[in-house]
Design an enzyme around this catalytic site. Structure first.
Site, mmCIF file in Angstrom:
data_model
loop_
_atom_site.group_PDB
_atom_site.id
_atom_site.type_symbol
_atom_site.label_atom_id
_atom_site.label_comp_id
_atom_site.label_asym_id
_atom_site.label_seq_id
_atom_site.Cartn_x
_atom_site.Cartn_y
_atom_site.Cartn_z
ATOM 1 N N ALA A 75 45.869 38.394 43.706
ATOM 2 C CA ALA A 75 46.886 37.824 44.596
ATOM 3 C C ALA A 75 46.332 37.547 45.994
ATOM 4 C CB ALA A 75 48.105 38.747 44.672
ATOM 5 N N THR A 76 45.363 38.331 46.453
ATOM 6 C CA THR A 76 44.780 38.057 47.779
ATOM 7 C C THR A 76 44.157 36.670 47.802
ATOM 8 O OG1 THR A 76 44.347 40.405 48.160
ATOM 9 C CG2 THR A 76 43.075 38.840 49.481
ATOM 10 N N ASN A 155 55.790 45.252 48.933
ATOM 11 C CA ASN A 155 54.978 46.293 48.292
ATOM 12 C C ASN A 155 55.223 47.695 48.859
ATOM 13 O OD1 ASN A 155 53.600 44.387 50.218
ATOM 14 N ND2 ASN A 155 52.294 46.176 50.465
ATOM 15 N N GLN A 183 54.450 41.743 43.422
ATOM 16 C CA GLN A 183 55.254 42.918 43.046
ATOM 17 C C GLN A 183 56.440 42.571 42.162
ATOM 18 O OE1 GLN A 183 54.540 46.062 43.543
ATOM 19 N NE2 GLN A 183 52.914 45.907 45.054
ATOM 20 N N THR A 244 32.852 30.586 36.931
ATOM 21 C CA THR A 244 33.051 30.885 35.511
ATOM 22 C C THR A 244 34.277 31.765 35.326
ATOM 23 O OG1 THR A 244 30.688 30.714 35.137
ATOM 24 C CG2 THR A 244 31.959 31.929 33.486
ATOM 25 N N CYS A 330 46.752 50.154 52.025
ATOM 26 C CA CYS A 330 45.785 49.411 52.828
ATOM 27 C C CYS A 330 45.719 49.943 54.251
ATOM 28 C CB CYS A 330 46.154 47.933 52.877
ATOM 29 S SG CYS A 330 46.607 47.286 51.286
HETATM 30 C C1 LIG Z 1 48.739 44.032 45.619
HETATM 31 C C2 LIG Z 1 49.331 42.930 46.414
HETATM 32 C C3 LIG Z 1 48.548 41.868 46.871
HETATM 33 C C4 LIG Z 1 47.055 41.802 46.645
HETATM 34 O O1 LIG Z 1 46.761 41.591 45.295
HETATM 35 P P1 LIG Z 1 45.254 41.785 44.764
HETATM 36 O O2 LIG Z 1 45.320 41.253 43.370
HETATM 37 O O3 LIG Z 1 44.990 43.250 44.822
HETATM 38 O O4 LIG Z 1 44.378 40.982 45.630
HETATM 39 C C5 LIG Z 1 49.156 40.867 47.586
HETATM 40 N N1 LIG Z 1 50.470 40.901 47.830
HETATM 41 C C6 LIG Z 1 51.269 41.907 47.413
HETATM 42 C C7 LIG Z 1 52.718 41.865 47.715
HETATM 43 C C8 LIG Z 1 50.718 42.956 46.692
HETATM 44 O O5 LIG Z 1 51.505 43.949 46.288
#
Ligand SMILES: *Cc1c(COP(=O)(O)O)cnc(C)c1O
Length: 398
Positions: A75-76, A155, A183, A244, A330
């Site tokens: 997600a990042t 989160n 989430q 890839t 974090c």
């Molecule tokens: C965990 C999280 C992310 C980051 O996701 P990753 O796959 O660990 O990079 C971003 N946004 C929210 C709301 C999250 O809970």
């Protein structure tokens, strides 16, 4: 009965991979190890077929077409690609982005970086309940606004923003709408058509899939969203994300989505009951405890509580056979109180005394009873040791 220790109750940070997900992934490390971009032999075809099946499965869960799914590392990366990709592709149209104060750092820090290169960012405040005000959003939009980025579920506090209403405003104003749904996908219904979402970030490791794989949904019709790629190379994923493909990870993410789709109604019901039991067991036995964020607009598996007179980190140490988190994983390395709780107007002292409980698929009722018991006894003990708390208590409750 004591459960197996330690108890994991930090499922907003990450989740264990479901054994059924592991089983689905395993062949793609060994006999089916091909590169999905190898067009001229059986190994490549098998990998490509698995990736395309995965695309369809994930598309079903969020109600889009398979061609709108772009695989990323999580997600990042998806948030970065969505926000930076729009900022670059729509530079001719405008430079203004609207977001809100309790976003994940993947969104906030991306916006901060863009501010340094000429973007203007409006960061909407939230109320005590953690929700944005839709009138604030309307007022923030200008002719230069190219993107609204508002998360679905938070989160830290599990608060669910009014995504469908935000989607309507975005459509009405002709602004692209990005949603960080790390989430929420797999936990509560997400429908990109119904909600008017144009870009949506998903992470596998929050839904019992593996770490290091995720998705960015990119709308291709009504409107067709243009994005500048952040990673150039072999032109994978229609040029939007070269590299890839992580075939076992993608297969695992799809299996995780399939399981969530099938089990969501029962699972959210079960976790909601357990969460409420945990809340009751703690709050009925301890005075001066406060829920952070709306209990109504909230994920069924999240509880965030402040315990007056107790340092969150001291409480964490006191319950060292229970894995929960103070604030967000974090930021727990720093002494700063959670910026999310600060945005809700929670006083620093109370933010420092907060604990996030994140329930998940593998938590049991015995674990909930155990965790509640450990929290209650530890908070009582820490409060007895705290002369300030004892002195401040009203006479009646001594
Ligand atoms: C965990 C999280 C992310 C980051 O996701 P990753 O796959 O660990 O990079 C971003 N946004 C929210 C709301 C999250 O809970």
């Amino acid at each position: 009965m004591a459960p197996k220790l330690p108890v994991y109750m930090d499922n907003q940070a990450t989740t264990a991979v479901d054994p059924r997900v592991v089983d689905a992934m395993l062949p793609y490390f060994t006999e089916k190890f091909g590169n999905a971009a190898s067009r001229n032999h059986e190994f490549g075809w098998k990998a490509e077929e698995a990736v395309e099946n995965a695309r369809s499965q994930i598309a079903r869960l969020i109600h889009c077409t398979p061609r709108e799914i772009v695989f990323t590392s999580g997600a990042t990366e998806s948030d970065n690609l969505a926000i930076k990709g729009v900022a670059e592709a729509y530079r001719g149209k405008g430079n203004h982005i609207v977001t809100q104060a309790t976003e994940h750092k993947a969104v906030l820090d991306t916006c901060k970086r863009l501010e340094k290169s000429g973007c203007e960012v409006t960061c909407l405040p939230v109320g005590r309940d953690g929700l944005i005000d839709l009138e604030d959003l309307r007022r923030a939009i200008t002719p230069k606004t190219i993107l609204i980025s508002i998360m679905h579920a938070n989160n830290e506090i599990g608060v669910i923003q009014p995504i469908e209403e935000i989607g309507k405003i975005a459509k009405e104003k002709g602004v692209i709408f990005h949603v960080d749904a790390a989430q929420s996908v797999g936990k509560i219904p997400v429908d990109v058509e119904k909600f008017g979402i144009d870009l949506l970030a998903i992470s596998a490791h929050k839904i019992y899939g593996p770490k290091g794989v995720g998705v960015l949904y990119v709308r291709r019709k009504n409107p067709r969203v243009e994005l500048a790629a952040m990673i150039d190379g072999g032109g994978h994923e229609r040029g939007l994300r070269s590299g890839t493909l992580n075939v076992p990870g993608i297969v695992g993410l799809a299996k995780a989505c399939e399981l969530c789709e099938k089990e969501m109604p029962q699972e959210s019901e079960r976790l909601g009951v357990l969460r409420d039991k945990l809340k009751e067991a703690i709050m009925s036995r301890l005075d001066d405890t406060f829920i952070n964020g709306s209990m109504v607009h909230r994920l069924p598996n999240n509880l965030n509580v402040s315990f007056a007179g107790v340092e969150g980190d001291a409480l964490l140490m006191g319950i060292n056979d229970v894995a929960v988190s103070s604030g967000s994983a974090c930021t727990s390395a720093t002494l700063e109180p959670s910026y999310v709780l600060q945005a809700l107007g929670v006083p620093d002292e109370r933010a420092h005394s907060s604990i996030r409980f994140g329930l998940g698929r593998f938590n049991t009722e015995e674990e909930v009873d155990y965790v509640a018991g450990r929290v209650v006894e530890t908070v009582k003990r820490l409060r007895e040791l705290s002369p300030l708390y004892e002195a401040a208590k009203p006479q009646s409750s001594r």
